[in-house]
Design an enzyme around this catalytic site. Structure first.
Site, PDB file in Angstrom:
ATOM      1  N   GLU A 192       0.873  -1.174   0.000  1.00  0.00           N
ATOM      2  CA  GLU A 192       0.000   0.000   0.000  1.00  0.00           C
ATOM      3  C   GLU A 192       0.905   1.217   0.000  1.00  0.00           C
ATOM      4  OE1 GLU A 192      -2.947   0.212   3.142  1.00  0.00           O
ATOM      5  OE2 GLU A 192      -2.749   2.397   3.227  1.00  0.00           O
ATOM      6  N   GLU A 204      -1.835  11.571   3.606  1.00  0.00           N
ATOM      7  CA  GLU A 204      -2.993  11.541   4.493  1.00  0.00           C
ATOM      8  C   GLU A 204      -2.731  12.507   5.627  1.00  0.00           C
ATOM      9  OE1 GLU A 204      -3.892   7.762   6.202  1.00  0.00           O
ATOM     10  OE2 GLU A 204      -1.822   7.336   6.744  1.00  0.00           O
TER      11      GLU A 204
END
Length: 294
Positions: free
Chosen positions: A170, A175
């Site tokens: 991932e 974020e």
């Protein structure tokens, strides 16, 4: 990503791209200077400028609801104890007519067909429509501020070539925690299938701005490593990872697709302390992907 529980790994254990950037043990070194990438000539391979009147469904699809079914069991909160139901409604995802995508989190009453959830939002992805290995992935985004808001721009593997999460990897391009508007994070998840996975995180600190202004978040993903940028400023690089019995560059040698979402509550930034932060908007000016010519 540092505080996520075992639910995250359960969420991703048999799925591809359902979680909102999962957890597991790891380190977060920040003292070393990032290495510089070799010069590359880039060519645009995919983009969305959001200049149409409606979202291009040839480029984007949606995750829906507050969770998913796994072995006849409903896993709520997307494995992260998130509070929102994701929808494809215009109230939650739309183009504003000025060339921007709006992902909007709202306070709900006794909600809708997704169940009784106090918040709604949206999560878009290119899964099954576009995926690429290596390249430059970037987006110009303005993020909302307030505890309990969790916006993200990230990549997941199109196929679980090396096994289920996080063995096939991932890549979190960006974020943020709404409670800490002066910082964004970039992270890799890899190593093995949950619960034996690991991660390595880097962060960028704003000095004269914050996430509530437009910034360009980007990675350059090459054969040598992955490099993170904010507004063309290189702030981190990683070039050491592995998966299962496979050495570098696995798992980051496969096609990955794009995800953008705005979560509410959960393990990453806690739950909202006030509904006065809503409606909360993640504004996306463009998303662009490039491939290397050299």
């Amino acid at each position: 990503m540092l505080n996520r529980s075992h639910q995250i790994g359960l969420l991703a254990l048999l799925s591809s791209g359902l979680l909102a950037c999962g957890g597991g043990g790891g380190v977060s070194p920040q003292s070393e200077l990032p290495s510089q990438p070799d010069p590359i000539t880039w060519q645009l391979s995919w983009s969305d400028e959001f200049n149409d009147s409606q979202l291009d469904l040839n480029k984007w699809t949606f995750d829906m609801g507050n969770g998913f079914m796994l072995n006849d069991q409903y896993i709520s909160g997307w494995g992260n104890n998130e509070l929102q139901a994701y929808t494809n409604k215009a109230a939650n995802v739309r183009l504003n007519g000025n060339g921007q995508l709006i992902i909007q989190a709202l306070v709900e009453g006794s909600s809708d067909q997704y169940g009784n959830y106090n918040y709604s939002s949206a999560r878009l992805k290119t899964q099954g429509l576009f995926a690429q290995a290596y390249g430059r992935f970037e987006a110009r985004i303005k993020l909302p501020v307030g505890q309990g808001l969790w916006p993200a721009f990230w990549l997941m593997p199109q196929d679980n070539v090396y096994g289920t999460w996080a063995a096939s990897g991932e890549i979190d391009i960006m974020e943020a925690r709404g409670s800490n508007p002066s910082q964004v994070n970039g992270t890799l998840h890899y190593g093995a299938q949950w619960p034996n996975n690991t991660y390595s995180e880097r962060h960028y600190l704003f000095t004269d701005s914050d996430i509530n202004e437009f910034h360009v978040y980007r990675i350059d993903w090459t054969l040598q490593g992955i490099y993170w940028y904010v507004d063309d400023q290189l702030y981190a690089s990683q070039s050491a990872w592995y998966t299962q019995d496979q050495a570098f560059p696995a798992p980051f040698d496969q096609d990955f697709y794009i995800i953008m979402n705005l979560a509410v509550g959960g393990n990453y930034d806690g739950n909202p302390q006030s509904n006065q932060i809503f409606p909360a908007q993640m504004e996306v000016d463009y998303v662009r992907v490039y491939e290397a010519l050299n």
